[in-house]
Every structure is written in C-alpha cells, then in structure tokens.
Design a protein around this motif. Structure first.
Motif, PDB file in Angstrom:
ATOM      1  N   LEU A  44      92.190 135.832  94.244  1.00  0.00           N
ATOM      2  CA  LEU A  44      90.827 136.176  93.895  1.00  0.00           C
ATOM      3  C   LEU A  44      90.893 137.397  92.998  1.00  0.00           C
ATOM      4  N   VAL A  45      90.285 137.298  91.833  1.00  0.00           N
ATOM      5  CA  VAL A  45      90.300 138.399  90.871  1.00  0.00           C
ATOM      6  C   VAL A  45      88.864 138.848  90.652  1.00  0.00           C
ATOM      7  N   ALA A  46      88.590 140.123  90.920  1.00  0.00           N
ATOM      8  CA  ALA A  46      87.261 140.676  90.676  1.00  0.00           C
ATOM      9  C   ALA A  46      87.161 141.034  89.197  1.00  0.00           C
ATOM     10  N   VAL A  47      86.250 140.395  88.502  1.00  0.00           N
ATOM     11  CA  VAL A  47      86.105 140.577  87.064  1.00  0.00           C
ATOM     12  C   VAL A  47      84.817 141.355  86.791  1.00  0.00           C
ATOM     13  N   PRO A  48      84.908 142.483  86.094  1.00  0.00           N
ATOM     14  CA  PRO A  48      83.686 143.204  85.735  1.00  0.00           C
ATOM     15  C   PRO A  48      82.811 142.336  84.825  1.00  0.00           C
ATOM     16  N   ALA A  49      81.563 142.186  85.195  1.00  0.00           N
ATOM     17  CA  ALA A  49      80.668 141.294  84.452  1.00  0.00           C
ATOM     18  C   ALA A  49      79.923 141.989  83.312  1.00  0.00           C
ATOM     19  N   HIS A  50      80.233 143.233  83.049  1.00  0.00           N
ATOM     20  CA  HIS A  50      79.541 144.016  82.031  1.00  0.00           C
ATOM     21  C   HIS A  50      79.592 143.327  80.662  1.00  0.00           C
ATOM     22  N   HIS A  51      78.441 143.011  80.110  1.00  0.00           N
ATOM     23  CA  HIS A  51      78.253 142.393  78.790  1.00  0.00           C
ATOM     24  C   HIS A  51      78.773 140.956  78.679  1.00  0.00           C
ATOM     25  N   THR A  52      79.101 140.301  79.779  1.00  0.00           N
ATOM     26  CA  THR A  52      79.627 138.932  79.660  1.00  0.00           C
ATOM     27  C   THR A  52      78.592 137.959  79.105  1.00  0.00           C
ATOM     28  N   SER A  53      77.313 138.225  79.328  1.00  0.00           N
ATOM     29  CA  SER A  53      76.302 137.309  78.795  1.00  0.00           C
ATOM     30  C   SER A  53      75.785 137.751  77.433  1.00  0.00           C
ATOM     31  N   GLN A  54      76.353 138.831  76.887  1.00  0.00           N
ATOM     32  CA  GLN A  54      75.974 139.306  75.555  1.00  0.00           C
ATOM     33  C   GLN A  54      77.135 139.207  74.567  1.00  0.00           C
ATOM     34  N   THR A  55      78.282 138.711  75.033  1.00  0.00           N
ATOM     35  CA  THR A  55      79.486 138.606  74.204  1.00  0.00           C
ATOM     36  C   THR A  55      79.669 137.172  73.735  1.00  0.00           C
ATOM     37  N   CYS A  56      79.844 136.991  72.447  1.00  0.00           N
ATOM     38  CA  CYS A  56      80.049 135.648  71.899  1.00  0.00           C
ATOM     39  C   CYS A  56      81.463 135.166  72.220  1.00  0.00           C
ATOM     40  N   PRO A  57      81.594 134.002  72.868  1.00  0.00           N
ATOM     41  CA  PRO A  57      82.929 133.484  73.155  1.00  0.00           C
ATOM     42  C   PRO A  57      83.628 132.937  71.914  1.00  0.00           C
ATOM     43  N   GLY A  58      82.889 132.781  70.828  1.00  0.00           N
ATOM     44  CA  GLY A  58      83.474 132.285  69.591  1.00  0.00           C
ATOM     45  C   GLY A  58      84.056 133.384  68.731  1.00  0.00           C
ATOM     46  N   CYS A  59      83.245 134.434  68.489  1.00  0.00           N
ATOM     47  CA  CYS A  59      83.700 135.483  67.562  1.00  0.00           C
ATOM     48  C   CYS A  59      83.888 136.845  68.219  1.00  0.00           C
ATOM     49  N   GLY A  60      83.422 137.006  69.466  1.00  0.00           N
ATOM     50  CA  GLY A  60      83.613 138.264  70.179  1.00  0.00           C
ATOM     51  C   GLY A  60      82.539 139.309  69.939  1.00  0.00           C
ATOM     52  N   HIS A  61      81.545 139.003  69.101  1.00  0.00           N
ATOM     53  CA  HIS A  61      80.478 139.971  68.808  1.00  0.00           C
ATOM     54  C   HIS A  61      79.659 140.248  70.071  1.00  0.00           C
ATOM     55  N   VAL A  62      79.440 141.542  70.374  1.00  0.00           N
ATOM     56  CA  VAL A  62      78.663 141.949  71.545  1.00  0.00           C
ATOM     57  C   VAL A  62      77.349 142.568  71.078  1.00  0.00           C
ATOM     58  N   SER A  63      76.235 142.018  71.562  1.00  0.00           N
ATOM     59  CA  SER A  63      74.925 142.558  71.206  1.00  0.00           C
ATOM     60  C   SER A  63      73.880 142.050  72.189  1.00  0.00           C
ATOM     61  N   PRO A  64      72.942 142.918  72.599  1.00  0.00           N
ATOM     62  CA  PRO A  64      71.840 142.420  73.421  1.00  0.00           C
ATOM     63  C   PRO A  64      70.990 141.398  72.666  1.00  0.00           C
ATOM     64  N   ASP A  65      71.018 141.442  71.347  1.00  0.00           N
ATOM     65  CA  ASP A  65      70.265 140.483  70.538  1.00  0.00           C
ATOM     66  C   ASP A  65      70.837 139.067  70.621  1.00  0.00           C
ATOM     67  N   ASN A  66      72.083 138.923  71.087  1.00  0.00           N
ATOM     68  CA  ASN A  66      72.679 137.596  71.272  1.00  0.00           C
ATOM     69  C   ASN A  66      71.960 136.813  72.370  1.00  0.00           C
ATOM     70  N   ARG A  67      71.304 137.538  73.274  1.00  0.00           N
ATOM     71  CA  ARG A  67      70.623 136.881  74.391  1.00  0.00           C
ATOM     72  C   ARG A  67      69.182 137.376  74.461  1.00  0.00           C
ATOM     73  N   ARG A  68      68.340 136.744  73.699  1.00  0.00           N
ATOM     74  CA  ARG A  68      66.932 137.161  73.637  1.00  0.00           C
ATOM     75  C   ARG A  68      66.088 136.552  74.748  1.00  0.00           C
ATOM     76  N   THR A  69      66.567 135.482  75.364  1.00  0.00           N
ATOM     77  CA  THR A  69      65.861 134.890  76.503  1.00  0.00           C
ATOM     78  C   THR A  69      66.830 134.799  77.672  1.00  0.00           C
ATOM     79  N   GLN A  70      66.293 134.529  78.848  1.00  0.00           N
ATOM     80  CA  GLN A  70      67.125 134.419  80.046  1.00  0.00           C
ATOM     81  C   GLN A  70      68.117 133.264  79.945  1.00  0.00           C
ATOM     82  N   ALA A  71      67.719 132.178  79.304  1.00  0.00           N
ATOM     83  CA  ALA A  71      68.534 130.967  79.309  1.00  0.00           C
ATOM     84  C   ALA A  71      69.340 130.716  78.044  1.00  0.00           C
TER      85      ALA A  71
END
Length: 94
Positions: free
Chosen positions: A4-31
């Motif tokens: 079991l590996v505890a992974v920090p979830a910081h910015h995981t939903s704001q980071t692009c898995p394609g290019c790595g760009h991190v921005s709150p604008d990447n996720r403008r809605t909950q879904a």
C-alpha cells in the motif's frame, strides 16, 4: 504479496496526464477536465486516478523496487497503467 503506497493527492485533478501542465483552469467544473495547454479532455476523476497511479508507480520505482506491477481498472477490465490516457487523441502519455 502486495503493498500500500500513500500518494499525496495535491494537484492530481489539475495536472494534465498528457503534457503535465498544472493549472486550476484545467478543471473548471467538478466533472470535466480540459487542459488549457494542450487540449486534452477527460472526466476529472479519471484524470485524478491516472495521476495518482503514476505518482504511486514513481514512488515505488524511487524505492528501487522494479518488480512492481500496477494496473488500473477501466470499465471492469484490468488494463496497463496508461489506460485511458489517449481517449482524446490530442496528447501522448508522459
């Protein structure tokens, strides 16, 4: 025989898995995730799961454990950890 590996979830939903760009604008809605840098789109929860999985894999490799085999479940089918990263066809997995 698992770990079991505890992974920090910081910015995981704001980071692009394609290019790595991190921005709150990447996720403008909950879904919905839409990368403002490259245009990659997917469900925000799927993006978060991809990023958590990749971080976990990196943490295991950094411990010198190259025998780790990880997979994710997509639609009930066990697939390689890159599953789901090419749905938009706009970005390649990192």
């Amino acid at each position: 025989g698992g770990s079991l590996v505890a992974v920090p979830a910081h910015h995981t939903s704001q980071t692009c898995p394609g290019c790595g760009h991190v921005s709150p604008d990447n996720r403008r809605t909950q879904a919905k995730f839409a990368c403002v840098a490259c245009g990659y789109e997917n469900n925000a929860d799927v993006v978060g799961a991809i990023n958590v999985l990749r971080r976990g894999e990196a943490m295991i490799r950094s411990e010198g454990r190259d025998d780790a085999r990880l997979a994710c479940v997509v639609n009930g089918v066990v697939m390689p950890s890159t599953a789901g990263t090419l749905r938009s066809g706009l970005c390649q997995p990192t």
